[in-house]
Design a protein around this motif. Structure first.
Motif, PDB file in Angstrom:
ATOM      1  N   ARG A  69       0.865  -1.178   0.000  1.00  0.00           N
ATOM      2  CA  ARG A  69       0.000   0.000   0.000  1.00  0.00           C
ATOM      3  C   ARG A  69       0.902   1.228   0.000  1.00  0.00           C
ATOM      4  NH1 ARG A  69      -5.346   1.731   1.500  1.00  0.00           N
ATOM      5  NH2 ARG A  69      -5.353   3.775   2.518  1.00  0.00           N
ATOM      6  N   VAL A  70       0.609   2.166  -0.900  1.00  0.00           N
ATOM      7  CA  VAL A  70       1.351   3.425  -1.000  1.00  0.00           C
ATOM      8  C   VAL A  70       0.361   4.561  -0.800  1.00  0.00           C
ATOM      9  CG1 VAL A  70       2.821   4.880  -2.428  1.00  0.00           C
ATOM     10  CG2 VAL A  70       2.929   2.386  -2.671  1.00  0.00           C
ATOM     11  N   GLU A  71       0.684   5.498   0.091  1.00  0.00           N
ATOM     12  CA  GLU A  71      -0.137   6.689   0.312  1.00  0.00           C
ATOM     13  C   GLU A  71       0.740   7.908   0.073  1.00  0.00           C
ATOM     14  OE1 GLU A  71      -1.526   6.473   4.314  1.00  0.00           O
ATOM     15  OE2 GLU A  71      -2.386   4.469   4.082  1.00  0.00           O
ATOM     16  N   ALA A  72       0.277   8.810  -0.785  1.00  0.00           N
ATOM     17  CA  ALA A  72       1.080   9.996  -1.107  1.00  0.00           C
ATOM     18  C   ALA A  72       0.183  11.217  -1.218  1.00  0.00           C
ATOM     19  CB  ALA A  72       1.839   9.783  -2.414  1.00  0.00           C
ATOM     20  N   ARG A 128     -14.144   6.157 -17.354  1.00  0.00           N
ATOM     21  CA  ARG A 128     -13.787   7.538 -17.684  1.00  0.00           C
ATOM     22  C   ARG A 128     -12.324   7.817 -17.356  1.00  0.00           C
ATOM     23  NH1 ARG A 128     -17.235  10.776 -13.835  1.00  0.00           N
ATOM     24  NH2 ARG A 128     -16.082  12.503 -14.807  1.00  0.00           N
ATOM     25  N   LEU A 129     -11.791   8.860 -17.963  1.00  0.00           N
ATOM     26  CA  LEU A 129     -10.480   9.359 -17.601  1.00  0.00           C
ATOM     27  C   LEU A 129     -10.599  10.188 -16.316  1.00  0.00           C
ATOM     28  CD1 LEU A 129      -7.453   9.911 -18.334  1.00  0.00           C
ATOM     29  CD2 LEU A 129      -8.268  11.974 -19.507  1.00  0.00           C
ATOM     30  N   HIS A 130      -9.648  10.000 -15.389  1.00  0.00           N
ATOM     31  CA  HIS A 130      -9.633  10.765 -14.144  1.00  0.00           C
ATOM     32  C   HIS A 130      -8.288  11.480 -14.029  1.00  0.00           C
ATOM     33  CE1 HIS A 130     -13.329   9.065 -12.315  1.00  0.00           C
ATOM     34  NE2 HIS A 130     -13.029   8.036 -13.083  1.00  0.00           N
ATOM     35  N   PRO A 131      -8.163  12.650 -14.651  1.00  0.00           N
ATOM     36  CA  PRO A 131      -6.903  13.386 -14.543  1.00  0.00           C
ATOM     37  C   PRO A 131      -6.678  13.868 -13.114  1.00  0.00           C
ATOM     38  CG  PRO A 131      -8.572  14.731 -15.616  1.00  0.00           C
ATOM     39  CD  PRO A 131      -9.166  13.360 -15.449  1.00  0.00           C
ATOM     40  N   LEU A 132      -5.430  13.974 -12.753  1.00  0.00           N
ATOM     41  CA  LEU A 132      -5.101  14.466 -11.424  1.00  0.00           C
ATOM     42  C   LEU A 132      -5.394  15.963 -11.368  1.00  0.00           C
ATOM     43  CD1 LEU A 132      -2.297  13.335  -9.169  1.00  0.00           C
ATOM     44  CD2 LEU A 132      -2.518  15.787  -9.512  1.00  0.00           C
ATOM     45  N   PRO A 133      -6.196  16.431 -10.412  1.00  0.00           N
ATOM     46  CA  PRO A 133      -6.488  17.871 -10.314  1.00  0.00           C
ATOM     47  C   PRO A 133      -5.208  18.682 -10.127  1.00  0.00           C
ATOM     48  CG  PRO A 133      -7.985  16.595  -8.931  1.00  0.00           C
ATOM     49  CD  PRO A 133      -6.924  15.640  -9.392  1.00  0.00           C
ATOM     50  N   GLU A 139      -4.647  13.387  -2.576  1.00  0.00           N
ATOM     51  CA  GLU A 139      -4.156  12.148  -1.948  1.00  0.00           C
ATOM     52  C   GLU A 139      -4.288  10.988  -2.933  1.00  0.00           C
ATOM     53  OE1 GLU A 139      -4.548  10.026   2.311  1.00  0.00           O
ATOM     54  OE2 GLU A 139      -6.403  10.037   1.143  1.00  0.00           O
ATOM     55  N   LEU A 140      -3.173  10.326  -3.193  1.00  0.00           N
ATOM     56  CA  LEU A 140      -3.145   9.130  -4.015  1.00  0.00           C
ATOM     57  C   LEU A 140      -2.879   7.914  -3.137  1.00  0.00           C
ATOM     58  CD1 LEU A 140      -0.969  10.336  -7.055  1.00  0.00           C
ATOM     59  CD2 LEU A 140      -3.472  10.215  -6.902  1.00  0.00           C
ATOM     60  N   VAL A 141      -3.626   6.857  -3.365  1.00  0.00           N
ATOM     61  CA  VAL A 141      -3.425   5.594  -2.639  1.00  0.00           C
ATOM     62  C   VAL A 141      -3.421   4.468  -3.663  1.00  0.00           C
ATOM     63  CG1 VAL A 141      -4.337   3.961  -0.951  1.00  0.00           C
ATOM     64  CG2 VAL A 141      -4.510   6.420  -0.522  1.00  0.00           C
ATOM     65  N   ALA A 142      -2.359   3.697  -3.660  1.00  0.00           N
ATOM     66  CA  ALA A 142      -2.260   2.514  -4.513  1.00  0.00           C
ATOM     67  C   ALA A 142      -2.094   1.297  -3.626  1.00  0.00           C
ATOM     68  CB  ALA A 142      -1.070   2.637  -5.466  1.00  0.00           C
ATOM     69  N   LEU A 152      -6.251   1.699  -7.428  1.00  0.00           N
ATOM     70  CA  LEU A 152      -5.718   3.049  -7.316  1.00  0.00           C
ATOM     71  C   LEU A 152      -6.852   3.987  -6.923  1.00  0.00           C
ATOM     72  CD1 LEU A 152      -3.355   5.054  -7.789  1.00  0.00           C
ATOM     73  CD2 LEU A 152      -3.995   5.089 -10.209  1.00  0.00           C
ATOM     74  N   PHE A 153      -6.631   4.783  -5.879  1.00  0.00           N
ATOM     75  CA  PHE A 153      -7.625   5.723  -5.366  1.00  0.00           C
ATOM     76  C   PHE A 153      -7.083   7.140  -5.474  1.00  0.00           C
ATOM     77  CE2 PHE A 153      -8.195   1.694  -3.236  1.00  0.00           C
ATOM     78  CZ  PHE A 153      -9.574   1.523  -3.150  1.00  0.00           C
ATOM     79  N   MET A 154      -7.994   8.093  -5.694  1.00  0.00           N
ATOM     80  CA  MET A 154      -7.629   9.509  -5.708  1.00  0.00           C
ATOM     81  C   MET A 154      -8.633  10.263  -4.848  1.00  0.00           C
ATOM     82  SD  MET A 154      -6.578  11.812  -9.004  1.00  0.00           S
ATOM     83  CE  MET A 154      -8.138  11.614  -9.885  1.00  0.00           C
ATOM     84  N   ASP A 155      -8.137  10.882  -3.780  1.00  0.00           N
ATOM     85  CA  ASP A 155      -8.996  11.555  -2.803  1.00  0.00           C
ATOM     86  C   ASP A 155     -10.130  10.640  -2.342  1.00  0.00           C
ATOM     87  OD1 ASP A 155      -7.534  13.882  -2.642  1.00  0.00           O
ATOM     88  OD2 ASP A 155      -8.684  14.919  -4.187  1.00  0.00           O
ATOM     89  N   GLY A 156      -9.792   9.390  -2.104  1.00  0.00           N
ATOM     90  CA  GLY A 156     -10.744   8.425  -1.555  1.00  0.00           C
ATOM     91  C   GLY A 156     -11.612   7.716  -2.563  1.00  0.00           C
ATOM     92  N   ALA A 157     -11.617   8.153  -3.817  1.00  0.00           N
ATOM     93  CA  ALA A 157     -12.457   7.538  -4.845  1.00  0.00           C
ATOM     94  C   ALA A 157     -11.639   6.533  -5.651  1.00  0.00           C
ATOM     95  CB  ALA A 157     -13.033   8.602  -5.771  1.00  0.00           C
ATOM     96  N   LEU A 158     -12.230   5.363  -5.911  1.00  0.00           N
ATOM     97  CA  LEU A 158     -11.569   4.350  -6.727  1.00  0.00           C
ATOM     98  C   LEU A 158     -11.550   4.808  -8.188  1.00  0.00           C
ATOM     99  CD1 LEU A 158     -10.335   1.462  -6.864  1.00  0.00           C
ATOM    100  CD2 LEU A 158     -12.658   0.632  -7.319  1.00  0.00           C
ATOM    101  N   VAL A 159     -10.349   4.978  -8.760  1.00  0.00           N
ATOM    102  CA  VAL A 159     -10.238   5.492 -10.133  1.00  0.00           C
ATOM    103  C   VAL A 159      -9.609   4.487 -11.091  1.00  0.00           C
ATOM    104  CG1 VAL A 159     -10.204   7.923  -9.454  1.00  0.00           C
ATOM    105  CG2 VAL A 159      -8.045   6.641  -9.560  1.00  0.00           C
TER     106      VAL A 159
END
Length: 355
Positions: A69-72, A128-133, A139-142, A152-159
């Motif tokens: 698990r990676v959190e950044a 859909r495409l989920h570009p990084l804001p 917050e990225l979580v892999a 892979l999650f971005m701000d808590g949402a599964l992307v």
């Protein structure tokens, strides 16, 4: 169960200090401190900008990994910065990056196979495409569960997500872990990093759970003797011992993968049933009615999901199917009678028609 092996935050002076028990303090090269949430962050303006971790000394917390698990917490200022940049790179094991504006994660399994997802229509659950804001902290979580799923999650949402092939995440090799760039350089993160956490499968979890049952000094001495005998057996026939352990490990891996591929509600029911077994174990009630009921419920829950009686736990209780010389040491009935009663509960539940 996961173990935190790196927890870096960057104060106002930008020093990469690790707050995990492994003390994976980094060495920053051309990575100046900038403002960030919580007091500070690091930037990576040069081709060689990076924080190098190495392998963390004798503990080698990145080998094995098994699960990951990676959190950044990152911030990219503009589209140019989001073209391509590496958040963290573990040599021949894993990489979290931003690729053409969207986050991506790749892992190598222990057999050398590559698994990768990007937050784009090919991997996103919503297609859909989920570009990084841009211009704000994200917050990225892999995570790879070590058995069947890469997410892979971005701000808590599964992307992004995929079912992987069988295999654990490979161990990090000799060049260690690099933060803010690829191992070897040339792919710096085009913005700033305020926090990085790395987790792996905890290799000591099973041992701690086993030792968490109440023990008297006499019982502890008993197990010291058993461990001595096991080590002597392994030394007498290392090839046979390795074959036995490999066979049990292969069965365990196959079981865990099949378990991870079950629907989430089914996994929740199985986790609840196993938690009751562990509660009885931790209370020291391992050979009586409470354990018999809890273990029977666990086996029944497994049967509902189509699992047979040939489970790794039974193989651990009875190594007879593997021919090894000399044979593994057996428990003295007077040494740990509670555990012997627990093994009988296991055997009865695994027998045809057992509960």
């Amino acid at each position: 169960m996961l173990e935190l092996v790196c927890d870096q935050g960057y104060g106002a002076n930008g020093v990469p200090v690790d707050r995990s028990p492994y003390r994976n303090h980094g060495r920053a090269v051309d990575a100046p401190g900038v403002a960030g949430p919580g007091g500070g962050a690091l930037s990576f303006p040069m081709a060689g900008s990076a924080v190098a971790l190495g392998l963390g000394g004798p503990a080698r917390p990145f080998a094995p990994l098994v699960a990951l698990r990676v959190e950044a917490l990152v911030r990219l200022p503009d589209a140019a910065a989001a073209r391509y940049g590496v958040v963290v790179d573990g040599d021949s094991a894993f990489r979290l990056a931003v690729d053409d504006g969207a986050p991506t994660v790749a892992v190598l399994n222990a057999g050398g196979g590559l698994e990768q997802v990007r937050a784009d229509p090919a991997s996103a659950p919503d297609g859909r495409l989920h570009p990084l804001p841009l211009g704000r902290w994200v917050e990225l979580v892999a995570e790879h569960d070590g058995a069947a799923h890469l997410r892979l999650f971005m701000d808590g949402a599964l992307v992004a997500a995929k079912v992987t092939g069988p295999g654990h995440v490979a161990a990090v090799r000799g060049r260690g872990v690099t933060i803010g760039n690829a191992v070897g350089g040339g792919m710096p993160l085009g913005g700033a990093l305020a926090r990085l956490r790395l987790w792996r499968h905890d290799p000591a979890a099973m041992r701690r759970e086993f030792l968490a049952r109440p023990m008297t000094p006499e019982l502890a001495a008993c197990w010291e003797e058993i461990i001595r005998r096991v080590r002597a057996w392994m030394a007498a026939d290392p090839a046979g011992a390795a074959a036995l352990l490999d066979a049990v490990r292969a069965e365990t891996d196959a079981f865990l993968r099949a378990l991870r591929l079950r629907p989430e509600p089914a996994q929740d029911r199985l986790r609840h049933a196993l938690a009751e077994v562990l509660a009885a174990w931790f209370a020291g009630e391992i050979g009586g009615r409470r354990m018999e009921q809890a273990y029977g419920a666990w086996r029944a829950a497994l049967a509902e999901q189509g699992f047979s009686s040939a489970l790794p736990e039974v193989a651990l209780a009875d190594p007879a199917p593997w021919v090894v010389r000399p044979p593994p040491p057996t428990l003295d009935a007077g040494c740990d009678p509670q555990l012997l009663r627990f093994l009988r509960i296991m055997a009865r539940a695994a027998a045809p028609g057992g509960t």
